[in-house]
Design an enzyme around this catalytic site. Structure first.
Site, PDB file in Angstrom:
ATOM      1  N   ARG A 139       0.864  -1.178   0.000  1.00 26.82           N
ATOM      2  CA  ARG A 139       0.000   0.000   0.000  1.00 26.82           C
ATOM      3  C   ARG A 139       0.902   1.230   0.000  1.00 26.82           C
ATOM      4  O   ARG A 139       2.020   1.192   0.521  1.00 26.82           O
ATOM      5  CB  ARG A 139      -0.901   0.026   1.235  1.00 26.82           C
ATOM      6  N   LYS A 162      -1.779  -2.734   8.160  1.00 26.04           N
ATOM      7  CA  LYS A 162      -2.896  -2.233   8.959  1.00 26.04           C
ATOM      8  C   LYS A 162      -2.894  -2.878  10.341  1.00 26.04           C
ATOM      9  O   LYS A 162      -2.571  -4.048  10.492  1.00 26.04           O
ATOM     10  CB  LYS A 162      -4.221  -2.527   8.244  1.00 26.04           C
ATOM     11  N   HIS A 230      -2.636   2.876  -5.786  1.00 25.70           N
ATOM     12  CA  HIS A 230      -3.204   1.636  -5.237  1.00 25.70           C
ATOM     13  C   HIS A 230      -3.508   0.626  -6.334  1.00 25.70           C
ATOM     14  O   HIS A 230      -3.527  -0.580  -6.078  1.00 25.70           O
ATOM     15  CB  HIS A 230      -4.474   1.944  -4.440  1.00 25.70           C
ATOM     16  N   ARG A 233      -0.899  -2.007  -6.646  1.00 26.07           N
ATOM     17  CA  ARG A 233      -1.053  -3.126  -5.714  1.00 26.07           C
ATOM     18  C   ARG A 233      -2.079  -4.129  -6.256  1.00 26.07           C
ATOM     19  O   ARG A 233      -1.868  -5.337  -6.181  1.00 26.07           O
ATOM     20  CB  ARG A 233      -1.477  -2.582  -4.348  1.00 26.07           C
ATOM     21  N   HIS A 256      -3.770  -9.327   4.047  1.00 26.81           N
ATOM     22  CA  HIS A 256      -5.204  -9.320   4.310  1.00 26.81           C
ATOM     23  C   HIS A 256      -5.515 -10.139   5.558  1.00 26.81           C
ATOM     24  O   HIS A 256      -5.023 -11.257   5.706  1.00 26.81           O
ATOM     25  CB  HIS A 256      -5.977  -9.922   3.125  1.00 26.81           C
ATOM     26  N   TYR A 265      -9.898 -10.989  -6.042  1.00 29.66           N
ATOM     27  CA  TYR A 265      -9.031 -11.027  -7.213  1.00 29.66           C
ATOM     28  C   TYR A 265      -9.324 -12.202  -8.131  1.00 29.66           C
ATOM     29  O   TYR A 265      -8.930 -12.189  -9.298  1.00 29.66           O
ATOM     30  CB  TYR A 265      -7.562 -11.025  -6.771  1.00 29.66           C
TER      31      TYR A 265
END
Length: 284
Positions: A139, A162, A230, A233, A256, A265
């Site tokens: 990111r 994150k 983004h 990515r 994730h 995806y």
């Protein structure tokens, strides 16, 4: 600011490890709710529906309304404990499919962004940064948060994602070489606690600076509006999956928390195959 809302923001930041963007958005939603109610408290079902209705009347999209409800629920549970938020259904949000760009376009974008720069070290910086996004799936915030303590580089890079979740991503030789070239040219110190990617004035590079440069480059190249940092990515993930990457491995590479976030995806790959079919099959 109401002390309850201030405490809520601190809870999100310190206890939940939410991003600065999320803390700001959730705090603003809590402030709007408190202003609507006249005080910072848990609303009843009718009050919450009235608040959300007023927000929708202001022109909120389904996705924005869903985020507002999520923020309000978090605030209610912070005040009253788990289950304190009234049971109100949110707007249905159709999950969008990421829009990757072709490998050649990804490299052309990085080249054009670097080519806009008059200073050689800034050109090297932008080339290295965009290759890192595309070549390692970072990111933009993750890349810009890297410090000089990642040096010297190896074939792997530790990334803080994150909620402070750490993951290890492989560094392709070309990506590593691009970063090392930038580091050698950068006039600012590469030390522990100092930024890896510097802005022109010696401060940590801002995401907005990168986004502006990408916006200019995509216009020059005739690429779509969804070609953003983004999107690189997204392209990393989609191109790996198209080459047979395992979904669980891709989940780890992207950082994730849930496999469902990675499964989107598979829809990208299916959409690509369908597009090829429609253009190539004689009866399509």
């Amino acid at each position: 600011m109401d002390p309850l809302i201030q405490a809520f923001a601190q809870h999100l930041d310190c206890d939940r490890r939410r991003s600065l963007h999320t803390v700001r958005a959730y705090r603003a939603a809590a402030e709007r709710l408190a202003a609507h109610l006249g005080s910072a408290r848990v609303p009843d079902k009718a009050e919450l529906r009235a608040f959300l209705g007023a927000r929708r009347a202001e022109g909120l999209s389904n996705a924005s309304a869903a985020r507002e409800l999520s923020a309000v629920r978090a605030f209610c549970e912070f005040i009253g404990g788990e289950g304190a938020a009234p049971n109100v259904k949110g707007a249905r949000v159709k999950r969008g499919v990421p829009r990757p760009i072709a490998p050649g376009d990804a490299l052309a974008l990085a080249e054009d962004v670097a080519g806009q720069r008059a200073e050689p070290w800034i050109a090297a910086r932008d080339w290295a940064l965009l290759l890192l996004l595309y070549g390692a799936g970072l990111r933009i915030g993750e890349a810009l948060a890297l410090d000089g303590d990642v040096l010297p580089l190896s074939d792997r890079l530790a990334v803080r994602g994150k909620r402070d979740k750490m993951r290890i991503v492989p560094l392709l030789p070309d990506v590593r070489a691009a970063v090392e070239t930038y580091v050698a040219a950068c006039p600012w110190p590469m030390e522990n606690g100092k930024p890896l990617f510097y802005g022109m004035r010696g401060r940590r590079l801002e995401p907005s600076t990168v986004r502006v440069a990408v916006r200019s480059a995509r216009a020059a190249l005739g690429l779509g509006d969804r070609t953003t940092p983004h999107a690189l990515r997204h392209s990393f993930a989609s191109h790996l999956l198209a080459r047979g990457a395992d979904l669980r491995a891709l989940q780890e590479l992207l950082g994730h928390a849930s496999l469902s976030s990675t499964q989107v995806y598979t829809a990208v790959d299916a959409a690509h195959l369908l597009d090829v079919y429609r253009h190539a099959h004689p009866r399509a």
